[in-house]
Design a protein around this motif. Structure first.
Motif, PDB file in Angstrom:
ATOM      1  N   GLY A 185       0.798  -1.216   0.000  1.00 29.92           N
ATOM      2  CA  GLY A 185       0.000   0.000   0.000  1.00 29.92           C
ATOM      3  C   GLY A 185       0.833   1.270   0.000  1.00 29.92           C
ATOM      4  O   GLY A 185       2.068   1.226  -0.091  1.00 29.92           O
ATOM      5  N   PRO A 186       0.176   2.434   0.124  1.00 33.39           N
ATOM      6  CA  PRO A 186       0.872   3.728   0.075  1.00 33.39           C
ATOM      7  C   PRO A 186       1.892   3.869   1.200  1.00 33.39           C
ATOM      8  O   PRO A 186       1.697   3.333   2.299  1.00 33.39           O
ATOM      9  CB  PRO A 186      -0.273   4.740   0.249  1.00 33.39           C
ATOM     10  CG  PRO A 186      -1.510   4.008  -0.122  1.00 33.39           C
ATOM     11  CD  PRO A 186      -1.282   2.585   0.268  1.00 33.39           C
ATOM     12  N   PRO A 187       2.982   4.581   0.936  1.00 34.28           N
ATOM     13  CA  PRO A 187       3.993   4.785   1.979  1.00 34.28           C
ATOM     14  C   PRO A 187       3.453   5.643   3.111  1.00 34.28           C
ATOM     15  O   PRO A 187       2.612   6.520   2.908  1.00 34.28           O
ATOM     16  CB  PRO A 187       5.139   5.490   1.240  1.00 34.28           C
ATOM     17  CG  PRO A 187       4.490   6.121   0.047  1.00 34.28           C
ATOM     18  CD  PRO A 187       3.370   5.219  -0.333  1.00 34.28           C
ATOM     19  N   CYS A 188       3.972   5.367   4.304  1.00 33.81           N
ATOM     20  CA  CYS A 188       3.532   6.066   5.510  1.00 33.81           C
ATOM     21  C   CYS A 188       4.699   6.876   6.057  1.00 33.81           C
ATOM     22  O   CYS A 188       5.863   6.494   5.890  1.00 33.81           O
ATOM     23  CB  CYS A 188       3.068   5.028   6.531  1.00 33.81           C
ATOM     24  SG  CYS A 188       2.533   5.692   8.117  1.00 33.81           S
ATOM     25  N   ASN A 189       4.404   8.013   6.696  1.00 36.17           N
ATOM     26  CA  ASN A 189       5.467   8.829   7.278  1.00 36.17           C
ATOM     27  C   ASN A 189       6.259   8.081   8.335  1.00 36.17           C
ATOM     28  O   ASN A 189       7.389   8.441   8.652  1.00 36.17           O
ATOM     29  CB  ASN A 189       4.877  10.103   7.894  1.00 36.17           C
ATOM     30  CG  ASN A 189       4.364  11.068   6.845  1.00 36.17           C
ATOM     31  OD1 ASN A 189       4.814  11.046   5.706  1.00 36.17           O
ATOM     32  ND2 ASN A 189       3.421  11.912   7.221  1.00 36.17           N
ATOM     33  N   SER A 190       5.688   7.036   8.885  1.00 37.06           N
ATOM     34  CA  SER A 190       6.374   6.246   9.910  1.00 37.06           C
ATOM     35  C   SER A 190       7.511   5.419   9.324  1.00 37.06           C
ATOM     36  O   SER A 190       8.354   4.914  10.056  1.00 37.06           O
ATOM     37  CB  SER A 190       5.376   5.301  10.579  1.00 37.06           C
ATOM     38  OG  SER A 190       4.921   4.327   9.657  1.00 37.06           O
ATOM     39  N   GLY A 191       7.506   5.246   7.994  1.00 35.11           N
ATOM     40  CA  GLY A 191       8.452   4.341   7.349  1.00 35.11           C
ATOM     41  C   GLY A 191       7.798   3.044   6.944  1.00 35.11           C
ATOM     42  O   GLY A 191       8.353   2.273   6.160  1.00 35.11           O
ATOM     43  N   ASN A 192       6.600   2.789   7.469  1.00 34.47           N
ATOM     44  CA  ASN A 192       5.843   1.611   7.072  1.00 34.47           C
ATOM     45  C   ASN A 192       5.238   1.842   5.692  1.00 34.47           C
ATOM     46  O   ASN A 192       5.298   2.939   5.125  1.00 34.47           O
ATOM     47  CB  ASN A 192       4.745   1.326   8.099  1.00 34.47           C
ATOM     48  CG  ASN A 192       4.139  -0.064   7.947  1.00 34.47           C
ATOM     49  OD1 ASN A 192       4.604  -0.879   7.147  1.00 34.47           O
ATOM     50  ND2 ASN A 192       3.105  -0.341   8.716  1.00 34.47           N
TER      51      ASN A 192
END
Length: 311
Positions: A185-192
């Motif tokens: 899925g889309p990248p997350c600011n957390s790095g996930n």
């Protein structure tokens, strides 16, 4: 008179002159909200002040100390709890980072406030405070084991186990919005990548539809089929994420708060159906899916509960 009425009207009911009190403080990027509480959760007084800009630690401390002196001029409060917009350390002393506040990195906020006010102080992440508030006086007050998700710009979370806030050994547990929903899925600011937040936050709704949640809610209320279809899919995504959390924590209740929860009537049915489809009956026996009750006062209420737990 119930808590929400007291908070809105800022009334002071009769109180014992010797009964101890605490202060609950919700530190936000635009406002600082303070409440003075008795041990049974009665809110005696509230105060809201603007957050200094820029919101440096020093400027915020000065503003908080002045507000504390105003709301508790007679010094009846014996402890202070503070919810901050970011993680605290496991001891409840250090604001490790504060999102949208300038220059916050490992700020010794509890030590500073104790030195300036002479009152015991403890701090926690604002989402954790919201969960504790709902567990104390809100939708979760009948349950000992529950989780809270706040569906807003991001997705915050809190875990209450056996009536107590669970923060883990580093103080950062409960980031429920950052669990993986879709590996690609889309990248997350957390790095996930593909985190639950990327499917159910306000920003995710904007990305997926080009619209605001309240617009989609109004359209669904008017019977718009595309809006109704969106909320059904939204509920399925949220339910899939909750399924993982249920298997790990087997809570008695799941409480949903934040701005998106205003449209809960349109997505709760598909959340419930998805949970029933994915989760074994033995892991969801008696599980309640509830809407948060305290609104934007939950953080302040939970911070007060934190303060009571110091005593």
């Amino acid at each position: 008179m119930n808590l929400s009425n007291l908070l809105m009207m800022n009334v002071t009911p009769s109180e014992s002159p010797t009964a101890p009190q605490v202060l609950g403080i919700d530190l936000g990027g635009t406002a600082i909200k303070l409440g003075r509480f008795t041990q049974d959760g009665t809110c005696l007084q509230t105060l809201r002040i603007p957050t200094p800009q820029p919101a440096t630690p020093e400027a915020v401390l000065v503003a908080m100390v002045a507000a504390i002196a105003e709301i508790d001029a007679e010094r009846k409060a014996v402890a202070i709890g503070v919810g901050t917009p970011g993680p605290a350390d496991a001891t409840g002393r250090i604001a490790r980072v504060a999102i949208n506040l300038s220059g916050w990195q490992d700020v010794l906020l509890a030590d500073w406030l104790e030195a300036k006010t002479g009152r015991l102080t403890v701090i926690a992440n604002d989402a954790n405070c919201a969960g504790l508030g709902e567990a104390w006086l809100g939708a979760g007050r009948w349950y000992r084991n529950l989780i809270l998700l706040t569906l807003g710009t991001g997705v915050g979370g809190a875990i209450i186990l056996d009536g107590k806030l669970f923060v883990g050994h580093h103080g950062t547990a409960g980031e429920l919005g950052l669990i993986t929903l879709s590996p690609d899925g889309p990248p997350c600011n957390s790095g996930n990548q593909g985190s639950l937040e990327q499917y159910v936050s306000v920003q995710a709704i904007r990305r997926r539809t080009g619209m605001e949640p309240d617009e989609l809610g109004a359209m669904a209320l008017a019977g718009d089929p595309k809006a109704l279809e969106f909320w059904q899919q939204y509920g399925q995504d949220l339910g899939a994420g909750l399924a993982s959390l249920i298997y790990v924590l087997t809570p008695e209740a799941i409480i949903i708060g934040g701005g998106v929860s205003a449209s809960a009537d349109f997505f709760f049915p598909s959340v419930q159906a998805e949970i029933e489809r994915r989760v074994l009956p033995s892991s969801r026996a008696g599980l309640q899916l509830l809407r948060a009750e305290l609104g934007n006062q939950a953080g302040m209420v939970g911070a007060a509960k934190l303060a009571w737990q110091l005593l």
